[in-house]
Design a protein around this motif. Structure first.
Motif, PDB file in Angstrom:
ATOM      1  N   LEU A  59      45.763 -42.683  -3.861  1.00 32.36           N
ATOM      2  CA  LEU A  59      45.126 -43.352  -2.665  1.00 32.36           C
ATOM      3  C   LEU A  59      45.869 -42.825  -1.243  1.00 32.36           C
ATOM      4  O   LEU A  59      45.226 -42.403  -0.453  1.00 32.36           O
ATOM      5  CB  LEU A  59      45.525 -44.886  -2.808  1.00 32.36           C
ATOM      6  N   ARG A  60      47.323 -42.720  -1.706  1.00 32.06           N
ATOM      7  CA  ARG A  60      47.884 -42.101  -0.720  1.00 32.06           C
ATOM      8  C   ARG A  60      47.699 -40.829  -0.186  1.00 32.06           C
ATOM      9  O   ARG A  60      47.550 -40.540   0.977  1.00 32.06           O
ATOM     10  CB  ARG A  60      49.514 -42.296  -1.087  1.00 32.06           C
ATOM     11  N   GLU A  61      47.460 -40.045  -1.057  1.00 24.39           N
ATOM     12  CA  GLU A  61      47.011 -38.688  -0.967  1.00 24.39           C
ATOM     13  C   GLU A  61      45.493 -38.402  -0.423  1.00 24.39           C
ATOM     14  O   GLU A  61      45.314 -37.943   0.632  1.00 24.39           O
ATOM     15  CB  GLU A  61      47.039 -37.781  -2.196  1.00 24.39           C
ATOM     16  N   ALA A  62      44.590 -39.390  -0.685  1.00 23.65           N
ATOM     17  CA  ALA A  62      43.337 -39.314  -0.301  1.00 23.65           C
ATOM     18  C   ALA A  62      43.411 -39.778   1.283  1.00 23.65           C
ATOM     19  O   ALA A  62      42.775 -39.138   2.186  1.00 23.65           O
ATOM     20  CB  ALA A  62      42.496 -40.451  -0.758  1.00 23.65           C
ATOM     21  N   LEU A  63      44.082 -40.984   1.839  1.00 23.67           N
ATOM     22  CA  LEU A  63      44.450 -41.162   2.909  1.00 23.67           C
ATOM     23  C   LEU A  63      44.975 -40.043   3.924  1.00 23.67           C
ATOM     24  O   LEU A  63      44.376 -39.851   5.142  1.00 23.67           O
ATOM     25  CB  LEU A  63      44.943 -42.640   3.128  1.00 23.67           C
ATOM     26  N   THR A  64      45.790 -39.216   3.426  1.00 23.78           N
ATOM     27  CA  THR A  64      46.506 -38.346   4.031  1.00 23.78           C
ATOM     28  C   THR A  64      45.435 -36.930   4.176  1.00 23.78           C
ATOM     29  O   THR A  64      45.399 -36.549   5.362  1.00 23.78           O
ATOM     30  CB  THR A  64      47.776 -37.839   3.149  1.00 23.78           C
ATOM     31  N   VAL A  65      44.788 -36.834   3.411  1.00 23.22           N
ATOM     32  CA  VAL A  65      43.799 -35.593   3.408  1.00 23.22           C
ATOM     33  C   VAL A  65      42.553 -36.184   4.445  1.00 23.22           C
ATOM     34  O   VAL A  65      42.249 -34.893   5.118  1.00 23.22           O
ATOM     35  CB  VAL A  65      43.093 -35.397   1.943  1.00 23.22           C
ATOM     36  N   LEU A  66      42.443 -37.093   4.545  1.00 26.37           N
ATOM     37  CA  LEU A  66      41.491 -37.831   5.580  1.00 26.37           C
ATOM     38  C   LEU A  66      42.014 -37.583   6.921  1.00 26.37           C
ATOM     39  O   LEU A  66      41.277 -37.678   7.879  1.00 26.37           O
ATOM     40  CB  LEU A  66      41.100 -39.136   5.364  1.00 26.37           C
ATOM     41  N   GLY A  67      43.279 -37.203   7.074  1.00 26.07           N
ATOM     42  CA  GLY A  67      43.942 -37.495   8.445  1.00 26.07           C
ATOM     43  C   GLY A  67      44.740 -38.579   9.036  1.00 26.07           C
ATOM     44  O   GLY A  67      44.993 -38.625  10.021  1.00 26.07           O
ATOM     45  N   PHE A  68      44.624 -39.708   8.144  1.00 27.41           N
ATOM     46  CA  PHE A  68      45.166 -40.595   8.514  1.00 27.41           C
ATOM     47  C   PHE A  68      46.764 -40.728   8.259  1.00 27.41           C
ATOM     48  O   PHE A  68      47.428 -41.439   7.740  1.00 27.41           O
ATOM     49  CB  PHE A  68      44.555 -42.055   7.507  1.00 27.41           C
ATOM     50  N   LYS A  69      47.450 -39.726   8.882  1.00 21.18           N
ATOM     51  CA  LYS A  69      48.988 -39.495   9.082  1.00 21.18           C
ATOM     52  C   LYS A  69      49.757 -40.712   9.347  1.00 21.18           C
ATOM     53  O   LYS A  69      50.990 -40.736   9.031  1.00 21.18           O
ATOM     54  CB  LYS A  69      49.227 -38.321   9.679  1.00 21.18           C
ATOM     55  N   TRP A  70      49.069 -41.706   9.950  1.00 22.19           N
ATOM     56  CA  TRP A  70      49.920 -42.818  10.547  1.00 22.19           C
ATOM     57  C   TRP A  70      50.141 -43.949   9.472  1.00 22.19           C
ATOM     58  O   TRP A  70      51.003 -44.770   9.824  1.00 22.19           O
ATOM     59  CB  TRP A  70      49.343 -43.184  11.816  1.00 22.19           C
ATOM     60  N   ILE A  71      49.210 -43.919   8.326  1.00 22.59           N
ATOM     61  CA  ILE A  71      49.506 -44.651   7.327  1.00 22.59           C
ATOM     62  C   ILE A  71      50.735 -44.740   6.600  1.00 22.59           C
ATOM     63  O   ILE A  71      50.953 -43.695   5.999  1.00 22.59           O
ATOM     64  CB  ILE A  71      48.078 -44.665   6.611  1.00 22.59           C
ATOM     65  N   LYS A  72      51.680 -45.639   6.601  1.00 21.89           N
ATOM     66  CA  LYS A  72      52.904 -45.487   5.966  1.00 21.89           C
ATOM     67  C   LYS A  72      52.726 -46.271   4.563  1.00 21.89           C
ATOM     68  O   LYS A  72      51.810 -46.854   4.103  1.00 21.89           O
ATOM     69  CB  LYS A  72      53.895 -46.312   6.658  1.00 21.89           C
ATOM     70  N   ASP A  73      53.773 -46.190   3.746  1.00 24.96           N
ATOM     71  CA  ASP A  73      53.863 -46.648   2.535  1.00 24.96           C
ATOM     72  C   ASP A  73      53.465 -48.174   2.542  1.00 24.96           C
ATOM     73  O   ASP A  73      52.642 -48.636   1.573  1.00 24.96           O
ATOM     74  CB  ASP A  73      55.017 -46.266   1.856  1.00 24.96           C
ATOM     75  N   LYS A  74      54.020 -48.866   3.387  1.00 27.56           N
ATOM     76  CA  LYS A  74      53.739 -50.230   3.394  1.00 27.56           C
ATOM     77  C   LYS A  74      52.370 -50.725   3.731  1.00 27.56           C
ATOM     78  O   LYS A  74      51.914 -51.424   2.924  1.00 27.56           O
ATOM     79  CB  LYS A  74      54.537 -51.196   4.487  1.00 27.56           C
TER      80      LYS A  74
END
Length: 140
Positions: free
Chosen positions: A76-91
């Protein structure tokens, strides 16, 4: 006054500010942002259509890196990053994961994905558009 990032469209925006005036430019910009947000909302609202289901299936398949039919937290973390959602933190990843994993088995299956993805996409695609607009110089 807030300083905005210069970008490829900054010269056009600055010229429009001179021609239209700042007040009118801000109204035009607000209308454009509103319309773009509506397009994103309309796109996300297609989740229950054949097109939307195909898009969700494809996103799920691309996110399921190990091919086991579920999405774990790291996928999930990787998918969100690939989509460009770089502001989404671990929490936030943890919160999205917990909200999606409705049966509490530590994995997101396809049905859980389809229930959560539209909400996460709607919120974060709008943020991505705002970030990209700033980087392109639309906000100077």
């Amino acid at each position: 006054s807030t300083t905005h990032q210069e970008g490829i469209f900054s010269p056009v925006v600055k010229a429009a500010k001179i021609v239209l005036g700042e007040k009118t430019l801000n109204k035009v910009r607000a209308k454009g942002i509103s319309l773009h947000s509506q397009v994103i909302g309309d796109f996300v609202a297609t989740a229950d259509t054949p097109f939307g289901k195909a898009a969700l299936r494809r996103l799920f398949t691309l996110s399921d890196k190990d091919g086991n039919g579920t999405i774990d937290k790291e996928e999930l973390r990787e998918a969100l990053t690939v989509l460009g959602f770089k502001w989404i933190k671990d929490k936030q990843v943890e919160g999205i994961f917990t909200r999606a994993d409705t049966d509490g088995n530590g994995a997101i299956d396809y049905e859980e994905w389809c229930a959560e993805a539209p909400r996460t996409l709607r919120t974060n695609l709008i943020k991505l558009a705002k970030t990209n607009g700033g980087e392109l110089g639309f906000l100077v």
